[in-house]
Scaffold this motif. Structure first.
Motif, PDB file in Angstrom:
ATOM      1  N   VAL A 255      55.159  41.553  44.355  1.00 30.39           N
ATOM      2  CA  VAL A 255      55.830  40.664  43.402  1.00 30.39           C
ATOM      3  C   VAL A 255      54.814  39.719  42.760  1.00 30.39           C
ATOM      4  O   VAL A 255      54.818  39.522  41.533  1.00 30.39           O
ATOM      5  N   LYS A 256      53.922  39.164  43.555  1.00 30.67           N
ATOM      6  CA  LYS A 256      52.891  38.257  43.023  1.00 30.67           C
ATOM      7  C   LYS A 256      52.013  38.994  42.010  1.00 30.67           C
ATOM      8  O   LYS A 256      51.739  38.475  40.921  1.00 30.67           O
ATOM      9  N   ALA A 257      51.583  40.191  42.341  1.00 32.58           N
ATOM     10  CA  ALA A 257      50.724  40.966  41.435  1.00 32.58           C
ATOM     11  C   ALA A 257      51.427  41.250  40.109  1.00 32.58           C
ATOM     12  O   ALA A 257      50.821  41.123  39.037  1.00 32.58           O
ATOM     13  N   HIS A 258      52.711  41.591  40.159  1.00 35.14           N
ATOM     14  CA  HIS A 258      53.450  41.871  38.927  1.00 35.14           C
ATOM     15  C   HIS A 258      53.651  40.614  38.083  1.00 35.14           C
ATOM     16  O   HIS A 258      53.541  40.659  36.857  1.00 35.14           O
ATOM     17  N   TRP A 259      53.951  39.481  38.723  1.00 32.03           N
ATOM     18  CA  TRP A 259      54.117  38.240  37.964  1.00 32.03           C
ATOM     19  C   TRP A 259      52.802  37.813  37.327  1.00 32.03           C
ATOM     20  O   TRP A 259      52.773  37.358  36.185  1.00 32.03           O
TER      21      TRP A 259
ATOM     22  N   ILE B 111      52.364  39.908  34.315  1.00 33.06           N
ATOM     23  CA  ILE B 111      53.272  39.474  33.241  1.00 33.06           C
ATOM     24  C   ILE B 111      52.751  38.198  32.591  1.00 33.06           C
ATOM     25  O   ILE B 111      52.778  38.057  31.371  1.00 33.06           O
ATOM     26  N   LEU B 112      52.278  37.294  33.415  1.00 36.02           N
ATOM     27  CA  LEU B 112      51.784  36.011  32.897  1.00 36.02           C
ATOM     28  C   LEU B 112      50.364  36.122  32.347  1.00 36.02           C
ATOM     29  O   LEU B 112      49.809  35.139  31.860  1.00 36.02           O
ATOM     30  N   ASN B 113      49.798  37.304  32.467  1.00 36.23           N
ATOM     31  CA  ASN B 113      48.479  37.599  31.917  1.00 36.23           C
ATOM     32  C   ASN B 113      47.371  36.790  32.595  1.00 36.23           C
ATOM     33  O   ASN B 113      46.454  36.297  31.954  1.00 36.23           O
TER      34      ASN B 113
END
Length: 134
Positions: free
Chosen positions: A118-122, A125-127
């Motif tokens: 989840v951290k990696a995906h956020w 997303i937040l670049n």
């Protein structure tokens, strides 16, 4: 009309243990009720109830979704055991998931919602650069 149509379809399945939630329940009542669900049928045309779907994948519930939804398509691509309302919702498929299928879904959902994933995906997303965020 929708509820009546769904009730008629359920009668065709010949399973007296299927109940519909058609009225508002308190949060406690709702969670108590869904804790014992063996089958989850979500006949919506758009993605919704993702929290419930994750919960049911976690607990080994057999899930039926519409084939045209992004949720169904994504879960199938990721090799979850989920079923099509259009093709699979019939008497023959009203059997619980096997222990192997339940374990498979459980392992996949655990990996998907792990803190690291989840951290990696956020961060993506937040670049943000993953190494800079630690």
């Amino acid at each position: 009309a929708y509820i009546q149509g769904l009730q008629e379809k359920i009668k065709e399945l010949g399973n007296d243990h299927i109940s519909l939630i058609t009225e508002y329940l308190s949060k406690d009542e709702y969670y108590k009720k869904i804790h014992h669900v063996g089958y989850f049928i979500l006949n919506s045309y758009c993605q919704q109830a993702l929290g419930n779907i994750v919960f049911f994948l976690w607990t080994g519930t057999k899930i039926f979704l519409r084939e045209n939804t992004s949720t169904y398509q994504t879960l199938k691509k990721q090799s979850f055991h989920v079923y099509s309302i259009e093709r699979d919702l019939n008497k023959q498929n009203m059997t619980p998931l096997s222990l192997t299928e339940k374990q498979h879904n459980y392992q996949l959902i655990c990996a998907l919602i792990s803190e690291e994933n989840v951290k990696a995906h956020w961060l993506k997303i937040l670049n943000f650069d993953k190494s800079a965020a630690s």
